[in-house]
Write an enzyme that holds these catalytic residues in place. Structure first.
Site, PDB file in Angstrom:
ATOM      1  N   GLU A  81       6.909  -8.133  15.132  1.00  0.00           N
ATOM      2  CA  GLU A  81       6.417  -6.748  15.269  1.00  0.00           C
ATOM      3  C   GLU A  81       4.966  -6.663  15.744  1.00  0.00           C
ATOM      4  OE1 GLU A  81       5.707  -6.439  10.472  1.00  0.00           O
ATOM      5  OE2 GLU A  81       6.247  -4.628  11.554  1.00  0.00           O
TER       6      GLU A  81
ATOM      7  N   ILE B 105      16.153  -7.315   5.902  1.00  0.00           N
ATOM      8  CA  ILE B 105      15.790  -8.702   5.589  1.00  0.00           C
ATOM      9  C   ILE B 105      14.956  -8.779   4.312  1.00  0.00           C
ATOM     10  CG2 ILE B 105      14.285 -10.594   6.364  1.00  0.00           C
ATOM     11  CD1 ILE B 105      15.291 -10.075   9.224  1.00  0.00           C
ATOM     12  N   ARG B 106      13.929  -7.946   4.227  1.00  0.00           N
ATOM     13  CA  ARG B 106      12.990  -8.168   3.127  1.00  0.00           C
ATOM     14  C   ARG B 106      13.466  -7.621   1.786  1.00  0.00           C
ATOM     15  NH1 ARG B 106       7.746  -4.169   3.972  1.00  0.00           N
ATOM     16  NH2 ARG B 106       8.790  -2.366   3.116  1.00  0.00           N
TER      17      ARG B 106
ATOM     18  N   ASP C 131       5.896 -12.641   5.620  1.00  0.00           N
ATOM     19  CA  ASP C 131       5.249 -13.059   6.873  1.00  0.00           C
ATOM     20  C   ASP C 131       4.725 -14.502   6.803  1.00  0.00           C
ATOM     21  OD1 ASP C 131       5.725 -10.453   7.484  1.00  0.00           O
ATOM     22  OD2 ASP C 131       3.645  -9.860   7.783  1.00  0.00           O
TER      23      ASP C 131
ATOM     24  N   ARG D 259       1.799   1.333  -1.840  1.00  0.00           N
ATOM     25  CA  ARG D 259       0.562   1.071  -1.105  1.00  0.00           C
ATOM     26  C   ARG D 259      -0.398   2.185  -1.472  1.00  0.00           C
ATOM     27  NH1 ARG D 259       1.712  -2.979   2.505  1.00  0.00           N
ATOM     28  NH2 ARG D 259       3.798  -3.034   3.424  1.00  0.00           N
ATOM     29  N   GLY D 260      -1.661   2.016  -1.118  1.00  0.00           N
ATOM     30  CA  GLY D 260      -2.620   3.090  -1.348  1.00  0.00           C
ATOM     31  C   GLY D 260      -3.619   2.750  -2.429  1.00  0.00           C
TER      32      GLY D 260
ATOM     33  N   GLY E  82       4.555  -4.378   0.360  1.00  0.00           N
ATOM     34  CA  GLY E  82       5.946  -4.306   0.800  1.00  0.00           C
ATOM     35  C   GLY E  82       6.866  -5.184  -0.022  1.00  0.00           C
TER      36      GLY E  82
ATOM     37  N   ARG F 201       3.259  -9.045  11.043  1.00  0.00           N
ATOM     38  CA  ARG F 201       2.191  -8.190  11.572  1.00  0.00           C
ATOM     39  C   ARG F 201       1.194  -8.971  12.417  1.00  0.00           C
ATOM     40  NH1 ARG F 201       0.637  -5.388   6.239  1.00  0.00           N
ATOM     41  NH2 ARG F 201       1.725  -3.424   6.426  1.00  0.00           N
TER      42      ARG F 201
ATOM     43  N   MET G  22       9.872  -8.901  11.292  1.00  0.00           N
ATOM     44  CA  MET G  22       8.546  -8.575  10.759  1.00  0.00           C
ATOM     45  C   MET G  22       7.555  -9.685  11.091  1.00  0.00           C
ATOM     46  SD  MET G  22       9.152  -6.433   7.318  1.00  0.00           S
ATOM     47  CE  MET G  22       9.623  -4.698   7.460  1.00  0.00           C
TER      48      MET G  22
END
Ligand SMILES: Nc1ncnc2c1ncn2[C@@H]1O[C@H](COP(=O)(O)OP(=O)(O)OP(=O)(O)O)[C@@H](O)[C@H]1O
Ligand SMILES: O=P(O)(O)OC[C@H]1O[C@](O)(CO)[C@@H](O)[C@@H]1O
Ligand SMILES: [Mg+2]
Length: 420
Positions: free
Chosen positions: A289, A344-345, A190, A134-135, A68, A235, A233
């Site tokens: 979150e 924010i990010r 985070d 991602r991925g 992210g 996680r 955010m």
């Protein structure tokens, strides 16, 4: 705790201010009654080495950003490029595009050559000029490409997943006999990376979250029985929710993944919100979150492309529950819901994060030039260190709910230790 080095260092560094290979930073620094004198792990001190594994003018370096967005990604890219070109005068720096997917030529993300001038003002922009994703990536194809392009060092800017991916690349290169220095720069708003006091982007996130909380507070207190819910955010860790609560001092309830909570009952969260509104006329709730995930039915969990569990959306769930609780109590309610996560990010880094990005990036270059590999730049007690990637990827940092930081949250918002 030494990190792997590709081989003997035979080239003299053009830099100055060298640190010694023997200097170490202990994990534990507090001494005194009741404390164990064990210093814990002893980490290599980061910084320029006098002798290098790589001959600078022959070096080809690669940079990649994954996962992210996070404020400061472009600052890190810029300082890597500037240190590589300006500090060591390396031959070439290549930016791989769109995360690990860009390492596989079949995805047609042509890499870009990064010069001193081409990164001139990128630190003023949020996001990443290289793109991210991602991925999974086909590791064999990625390594083929790195070898074909004669890449000597790869800087992987990303979170835990990125560092695990970096480790896979490092191991595959080792198996192929290609001396690749894989050095990670830890990224996440985070702030949940082990052996890193503070990840870059975190303070910018707090600053932005605080603006939203100010707005939420104004909305809530300007109407009768106003309740504002702000989802941020985080996680698996509530550092943003907790830090923004302390910074703002206007939050009344802070919900984080580390502290499970009950909604219902005399001592539940909903009763506490109603009581607060009855007494003070308004309330501000900040929820991370990842909080309250146990409140959702357990069902097969969906994952994103990288295998991260997709969280249930706690924000609207809480807003709905608050609405129902007020209706049952026959209390009027004006509810305002804020979800500023992407806003924010995607911001550019603030001043403190900009400094941190530069420091992380330059230590990453010094490490790679000395042939360090399978490592991430960490920071403990304000000191930059080398951490084996396997250690960084072994877990995640969470709030210490017995610690000063969480106690400051409870002091600021006056919420009970536990709901329910
Ligand atoms: N065990 C692994 N082996 C190889 N690659 C991995 C592994 N775990 C994750 N990756 C790859 O690393 C990249 C980034 O992972 P991920 O999307 O989880 O983001 P992250 O680096 O953890 O950052 P964020 O904090 O934003 O989640 C993805 O391309 C993913 O496929
Ligand atoms: O980018 P996505 O897939 O929406 O993922 C969002 C996640 O990324 C993070 O911002 C970490 O980079 C987490 O805080 C958040 O849970
Ligand atoms: Mg991750």
């Amino acid at each position: 705790m030494t990190v792997t080095t590709l081989g003997p260092c035979r080239f003299r560094s053009p830099r100055s201010g060298f640190v010694s290979e023997e200097e170490r930073v202990p994990a534990n620094i507090i001494r005194g009654p009741g404390r164990d004198d064990d210093p814990g792990a002893l980490f290599e001190l980061a910084g320029p080495r006098e002798m290098l594994f790589f001959d600078p003018p022959r070096v080809r370096a690669g940079i990649i950003t994954c996962g992210g967005l996070c404020p400061g990604l472009n600052n890190v890219i810029r300082s890597l490029v500037r240190e590589l070109h300006g500090g060591y005068e390396v031959r070439e720096v290549i930016g791989f595009r769109m995360g690990y997917g860009g390492l596989d030529p079949r995805n047609h993300h042509e890499p870009v050559v990064l010069h001193h001038a081409s990164v001139d003002d990128i630190h003023q922009q949020g996001g990443t000029i290289l793109g991210t994703s991602r991925g999974p990536v086909d590791v064999a194809a990625a390594v083929d490409n790195l070898i074909r392009r004669k890449i000597d060092m790869l800087f992987c800017i990303g979170g835990d997943g990125t560092q695990r991916g970096a480790f896979a690349l490092y191991e595959a290169c080792k198996a192929r006999g290609h001396a690749l220095a894989v050095v990670g720069v830890p990224k996440t708003i985070d702030n949940d990376v082990l052996y890193v006091d503070r990840t870059f982007g975190y303070l910018t996130a707090l600053e932005e979250a605080r603006h939203v909380i100010d707005a939420a507070h104004n909305e809530a207190r300007s109407v009768e029985n106003g309740v504002a819910v702000v989802k941020v955010m985080g996680r698996h860790a509530g550092f943003i929710a907790a830090g923004a609560t302390i910074a703002s001092q206007d939050v009344n309830f802070t919900l984080v993944p580390e502290v499970p909570f009950r909604l219902d009952g005399e001592h539940g969260f909903l009763a506490a919100v109603i009581e607060r509104v009855r007494e003070r006329g308004h309330a501000v709730v900040v929820v991370a979150e990842g909080a309250g995930q146990d409140l959702f039915p357990t069902e097969p969990k969906a994952t994103d492309a990288s295998g991260n569990v997709k969280l249930k959306d706690i924000g609207p769930f809480l807003a709905k529950a608050i609405g129902e609780a007020f209706a049952a109590a026959k209390l009027p309610l004006t509810l305002r819901y804020f979800d500023p996560g992407y806003q924010i990010r995607s911001r550019p880094a603030n001043c403190e994060d900009a400094v941190l990005c530069d420091m992380f990036a330059r230590q990453a270059v010094h490490a790679a030039m000395a042939g360090k590999t399978g490592m991430v730049v960490g920071q403990l007690h304000g000191t930059f260190i080398h951490v084996p990637t396997s250690l960084i990827a072994s877990g995640a940092k969470q709030l210490d709910t017995d610690g000063l930081f969480w106690h400051s949250v409870l002091a600021a918002n006056q919420q009970p230790d536990r709901f329910g």
